[in-house]
Design a protein around this motif. Structure first.
Motif, short mmCIF file in Angstrom:
data_model
loop_
_atom_site.label_atom_id
_atom_site.label_comp_id
_atom_site.label_asym_id
_atom_site.label_seq_id
_atom_site.Cartn_x
_atom_site.Cartn_y
_atom_site.Cartn_z
N TYR A 1 0.84 -1.21 0.00
CA TYR A 1 0.00 0.00 0.00
C TYR A 1 0.87 1.26 0.00
O TYR A 1 0.66 2.18 -0.78
N ARG B 1 0.49 3.43 -3.32
CA ARG B 1 -0.34 4.63 -3.24
C ARG B 1 0.48 5.86 -2.85
O ARG B 1 0.18 6.97 -3.28
N HIS B 2 1.51 5.66 -2.02
CA HIS B 2 2.22 6.83 -1.51
C HIS B 2 3.66 6.93 -2.00
O HIS B 2 4.41 7.78 -1.56
N ARG B 3 4.03 6.06 -2.92
CA ARG B 3 5.36 6.10 -3.55
C ARG B 3 6.45 6.26 -2.49
O ARG B 3 7.34 7.09 -2.64
N ALA C 1 -0.52 13.85 3.66
CA ALA C 1 -1.33 12.71 3.23
C ALA C 1 -2.39 12.35 4.27
O ALA C 1 -3.52 12.00 3.91
N TRP C 2 -2.06 12.45 5.53
CA TRP C 2 -3.00 12.03 6.57
C TRP C 2 -2.80 12.87 7.83
O TRP C 2 -2.23 12.41 8.82
N GLY D 1 -5.42 10.52 2.67
CA GLY D 1 -5.59 10.94 1.28
C GLY D 1 -4.33 10.60 0.51
O GLY D 1 -3.44 9.92 1.04
N PRO D 2 -4.24 11.08 -0.75
CA PRO D 2 -3.05 10.78 -1.53
C PRO D 2 -1.87 11.65 -1.09
O PRO D 2 -2.04 12.59 -0.32
N ARG E 1 2.86 11.81 -1.53
CA ARG E 1 4.09 11.03 -1.48
C ARG E 1 4.66 11.01 -0.06
O ARG E 1 4.53 11.97 0.68
#
Lengths: 239, 333
Positions: A45, A49-51, A188-189, A197-198, A200
């Motif tokens: 994940y 999603r977060h590279r 992101a959070w 959320g999205p 990096r």
């Protein structure tokens, strides 16, 4: 031949609820398999999603025990730091989580222990006794602790002051402390959002420090906290 | 009886009189024992300590009796499944108590062997069943090399083999009996034998026990209790056994009395095996699986030695288990 040495599980004789909340918790085969599965999913994940990108992995000590610390601005932080560890060390890595958030109900404690492998520290009762128990576990089992000396997630995402408890955990010992900086987790959070959320994620791992010569008293603890905060800031400048 | 009927048809549960009467007597005892104890305590024949002790035991049995009786009445599939779950839980207790759980590969071999045993029993594939114990012992000795840590090699191998012996060898044979058309009366005969054995030892020990049996291993066991249990269990087992094995090679006075002696002795030995393990590890109970009653291993210890011994004793004299039942019902080529 060396004499046989039996080491029963340290949490033997505790009830299920007590075991979940014990800093002496040890998992068996099923717990280990569950945690490996959870980590495979979490890593996938974070990567997809977060590279997630990790810099300075070569700074991680090869020998345990050691402590990883970082800035704290998001629920992502603990899993992000654990994801930076090699698989062998991740098995024995324990994020130190707030007992009053993650261990209040059995359901939450089950989640925190299976998915995060967290050990509890109650913020209102984190005195000498609690820290001694944690230090004993860290040294005896040669594990990795992941903790956040700010004590809570920074609501504005900026690096706050470090509490002296981290100093109390490592002062006068050869336990290495690895300063890290996590970038992007707050975006992101952030603490005020329920779900991530999205965005990096980047982790920068600094050189390990140890505090063998620092005296195990308040002045020493505070100087350790200050020094570690500067080390985390240095990591931040590199990202 | 077809395989499907035997596996999961409770319709024929009470066809055999021994099953019916054991169930009736067990339910009766569960209801009567606490009432009698309370009544005796009220008129002063039984002291408050004994009263509390007996009530705690009754409470434990109120949970355990349905958990044991249920699968046996439902069908042999449930017996094999429940025994598999029991073996896994017992392995959890044993490995956590001995520290074997840290040796994940050895632990994994034991778990896989437990699953394989359940599979071979459900399949009624005896040659696979007999292969599991020796093969998994050899595999334990092999995988214990893999951590490349010679320190403690003998210890982790030995602990793995002990777990296999008690859980695959011991409980596995109990599960395999479920392949017999008469599995309900035979299993109840064995279970009631070893459990009554405990009760008889407790009661006669309290009444006549003076000389300690083996004080270093288990301080509460007395010679009087052991002999009392041996006599009473042998009589009850032989009597019930006669009704279970009517018309077979087992149905002679010598064979029935021999089975009774075997059940009583091996039951008591199983009990002492667990006591020895606990003394050696310096712990009181094997776990907290049964709240207030210690671990599951503490409850089922007397079955661990008795099951394989009685299985092969009966298998030799009767002879065999489930020989008239379809074999390899899942894997038949």
């Amino acid at each position: 031949m060396e004499p046989w040495e039996y080491r029963p599980a340290q949490d033997l004789g505790l009830s299920r609820a007590e075991r979940l909340r014990s800093v002496r918790r040890e998992v068996g085969l099923a717990g280990w398999l569950l945690s490996r599965l959870a980590w495979a999913l979490i890593r996938a994940y974070l990567r997809l999603r977060h590279r997630l990108r990790i810099e300075g992995r070569e700074n991680l000590p090869e020998a345990t025990p050691f402590v990883m610390i970082a800035n704290h601005a998001s629920h992502f932080d603990a899993i992000t730091l654990c994801a930076a560890l090699p698989a062998q060390q991740r098995v024995s890595a324990f994020p130190i989580a707030a007992g009053d958030t993650f261990f209040e109900t059995d359901a939450a404690a089950t989640f925190a222990t299976i998915v995060m492998n967290a050990l509890p520290l109650w913020r209102r009762r984190c005195g000498a006794h609690a820290l001694d128990a944690l230090r004993t576990r860290l040294v005896e089992d040669a594990c990795v602790f992941v903790l956040f000396p700010e004590g809570t997630r920074a609501r504005d995402g900026r690096l706050g002051t470090f509490k002296a408890g981290i100093g109390r955990l490592v002062a006068g010992t050869s336990i290495a402390v690895v300063p890290c900086y996590i970038d992007g987790a707050h975006t992101a959070w952030p603490p005020d959002r329920r779900f991530p959320g999205p965005g990096r994620l980047r982790v920068s791992i600094g050189r390990p420090l140890s505090f063998e010569q620092t005296e195990n008293r308040r002045a020493g603890w505070e100087s350790i906290a200050t020094e570690l905060r500067q080390a985390v800031e240095a990591c931040a400048r590199r990202t | 009886m077809t395989a499907a009927e035997r596996l999961w048809d409770p319709g024929s549960a009470f066809d055999h009189p021994v099953t019916l009467w054991t169930t009736v007597v067990l339910i009766g005892l569960l209801l009567v024992a606490p009432i009698v104890t309370l009544a005796l305590a009220r008129i002063g024949i039984v002291g408050p300590e004994t009263r509390a002790d007996v009530l705690v035991r009754c409470k434990g049995w109120a949970i355990l009796a349905p958990a044991i009786l249920g699968p046996i009445l439902l069908g042999s599939f449930w017996v094999i499944g429940a025994t598999c779950v029991l073996a896994l839980l017992c392995h959890n207790e044993l490995s956590r108590a001995t520290g074997l759980f840290r040796e994940r590969l050895v632990s994994l071999v034991v778990v896989l062997a437990i699953f394989a045993t359940a599979l071979s029993a459900a399949d009624h594939w005896y040659s696979f069943f007999t292969a599991i114990w020796p093969v998994s012992c050899a595999v334990v000795a092999a995988v214990a090399i893999l951590p490349d840590r010679p320190q403690g090699y003998v210890q982790r191998t030995a602990l793995g083999v002990l777990a296999l012996s008690l859980l695959v060898g011991g409980l596995g044979h109990f599960a395999y009996i479920a392949n017999d058309a008469l599995f309900r009366p035979i299993l109840l005969w064995l279970l009631v034998g070893v459990q009554l054995n405990d009760v008889f030892a407790y009661v006669t020990g309290r009444a006549f026990g003076r000389r300690k049996l083996c004080p270093a291993t288990s301080p509460n066991k007395t010679l009087g209790g052991a002999i009392g249990a041996l006599i009473l269990t042998t009589c009850v087992s032989a009597y019930v056994g006669h009704h279970v094995f009517e018309g077979t090679g087992m149905d002679t006075p010598a064979a029935l009395l021999g089975a009774g002696v075997l059940i009583s002795l091996s039951g008591q030995l199983g009990d002492l095996v667990l006591s020895s393990v606990k003394r050696d590890l310096d712990i009181k109970d094997m776990g907290t699986t049964l709240p207030g009653h210690g671990g599951l291993l503490d409850r089922f210890d007397s079955l661990l030695i008795a099951a394989p011994l009685v299985f092969h004793y009966v298998g030799y004299l009767r002879p065999g288990f489930g020989l008239d039942q379809p074999m390899r019902i899942l894997t038949a080529p």
